[in-house]
Design a protein around this motif. Structure first.
Motif, short mmCIF file in Angstrom:
data_model
loop_
_atom_site.label_atom_id
_atom_site.label_comp_id
_atom_site.label_asym_id
_atom_site.label_seq_id
_atom_site.Cartn_x
_atom_site.Cartn_y
_atom_site.Cartn_z
N LEU A 1 0.83 -1.20 0.00
CA LEU A 1 0.00 0.00 0.00
C LEU A 1 0.86 1.26 0.00
N TYR A 2 1.93 1.24 0.76
CA TYR A 2 2.84 2.39 0.85
C TYR A 2 3.44 2.71 -0.52
N SER A 3 3.86 1.70 -1.26
CA SER A 3 4.51 1.95 -2.55
C SER A 3 3.50 2.20 -3.67
N VAL A 4 2.33 1.62 -3.58
CA VAL A 4 1.30 1.81 -4.62
C VAL A 4 0.73 3.23 -4.60
N ASP A 5 0.51 3.78 -3.42
CA ASP A 5 -0.17 5.06 -3.27
C ASP A 5 0.37 6.13 -4.23
N PRO A 6 1.67 6.44 -4.23
CA PRO A 6 2.15 7.48 -5.15
C PRO A 6 2.26 7.01 -6.60
N LEU A 7 2.42 5.70 -6.81
CA LEU A 7 2.56 5.22 -8.20
C LEU A 7 1.30 5.49 -9.01
N THR A 8 0.13 5.37 -8.39
CA THR A 8 -1.10 5.61 -9.16
C THR A 8 -1.13 7.04 -9.70
N GLY A 9 -0.65 7.99 -8.92
CA GLY A 9 -0.60 9.37 -9.38
C GLY A 9 0.36 9.55 -10.55
N LEU A 10 1.51 8.88 -10.48
CA LEU A 10 2.47 8.94 -11.58
C LEU A 10 1.88 8.33 -12.86
N ILE A 11 1.16 7.23 -12.72
CA ILE A 11 0.55 6.58 -13.88
C ILE A 11 -0.54 7.48 -14.48
N VAL A 12 -1.38 8.07 -13.64
CA VAL A 12 -2.42 8.98 -14.14
C VAL A 12 -1.79 10.17 -14.86
N ALA A 13 -0.78 10.77 -14.25
CA ALA A 13 -0.10 11.91 -14.88
C ALA A 13 0.53 11.50 -16.21
N SER A 14 1.08 10.30 -16.27
CA SER A 14 1.67 9.79 -17.52
C SER A 14 0.60 9.65 -18.60
N ALA A 15 -0.56 9.13 -18.21
CA ALA A 15 -1.65 8.97 -19.17
C ALA A 15 -2.12 10.32 -19.69
N LEU A 16 -2.20 11.31 -18.80
CA LEU A 16 -2.69 12.63 -19.19
C LEU A 16 -1.74 13.35 -20.13
N MET A 17 -0.45 13.04 -20.05
CA MET A 17 0.50 13.71 -20.94
C MET A 17 0.81 12.87 -22.19
N HIS A 18 0.31 11.65 -22.24
CA HIS A 18 0.50 10.81 -23.42
C HIS A 18 -0.32 11.40 -24.57
N PRO A 19 0.17 11.32 -25.80
CA PRO A 19 -0.60 11.87 -26.94
C PRO A 19 -2.03 11.36 -27.02
#
Length: 180
Positions: free
Chosen positions: A102-120
């Motif tokens: 849970l500790y490591s997943v929490d911030p990763l979801t934000g990174l993945i969402v941000a990655s999706a939003l900046m993907h073409p």
């Protein structure tokens, strides 16, 4: 507590749409990790879904984050879920695989969402592990996603690439719910 009851509780206490999506994303990742490790998928999913239950009450009082959730959930969920929720907020030691995940997943979801939003294509389905890993390496990208916390996945015996892959898989499965 069953998932349906937990989801109703989350919707009662979390009114911010993006925070609700975050809870769903963390739940999806936690379920993938539970499958990988042969753990209780429902239990790990509950920890992910409920982990920020108190966030809207404690966002200006970070010293209380996790502790208010623990009180709200006392006697309703497995004590291991409560420990993991407190541990993700640095209020309890991370000694169990559930708490470490849970500790490591929490911030990763934000990174993945941000990655999706900046993907073409602005889509989770268009993402691959390498794309997210490249964003991970960009220090100025998604600064709120704590890289050291994400890298703590190694405490579970997972490489960063494998960890990102598992979470990406889980989030892609609910991409419609996440609006991505």
């Amino acid at each position: 507590m069953k998932r349906e009851e937990a989801f109703l509780l989350v919707k009662e206490h979390i009114k911010t749409p993006n925070l609700l999506k975050h809870a769903l994303a963390v739940e999806a990742c936690m379920k993938e990790l539970a499958k990988k490790f042969g753990e209780d998928v429902e239990l790990w999913g509950l920890a992910g879904l409920l982990h920020d239950l108190d966030y809207e009450y404690t966002k200006d009082k970070p010293e209380e984050h996790g502790l208010v959730s623990a009180k709200m959930l006392e006697g309703k969920v497995d004590p291991e879920v409560i420990e993991a929720i407190k541990a993700h907020a640095d209020k309890f030691p991370r000694t169990t695989p559930l708490a470490k995940a849970l500790y490591s997943v929490d911030p990763l979801t934000g990174l993945i969402v941000a990655s999706a939003l900046m993907h073409p294509q602005k889509s989770l389905r268009a993402l691959d592990v390498q794309f997210v890993l490249n964003r991970f390496k960009e220090k100025g990208f998604a600064r709120g996603a704590n890289r050291e916390q994400i890298k703590s996945c190694e405490e579970l015996g997972l490489s960063l690439e494998e960890f990102i892959g598992l979470c990406l898989k889980g989030m892609k499965e609910i991409s419609d719910q996440l609006g991505l």
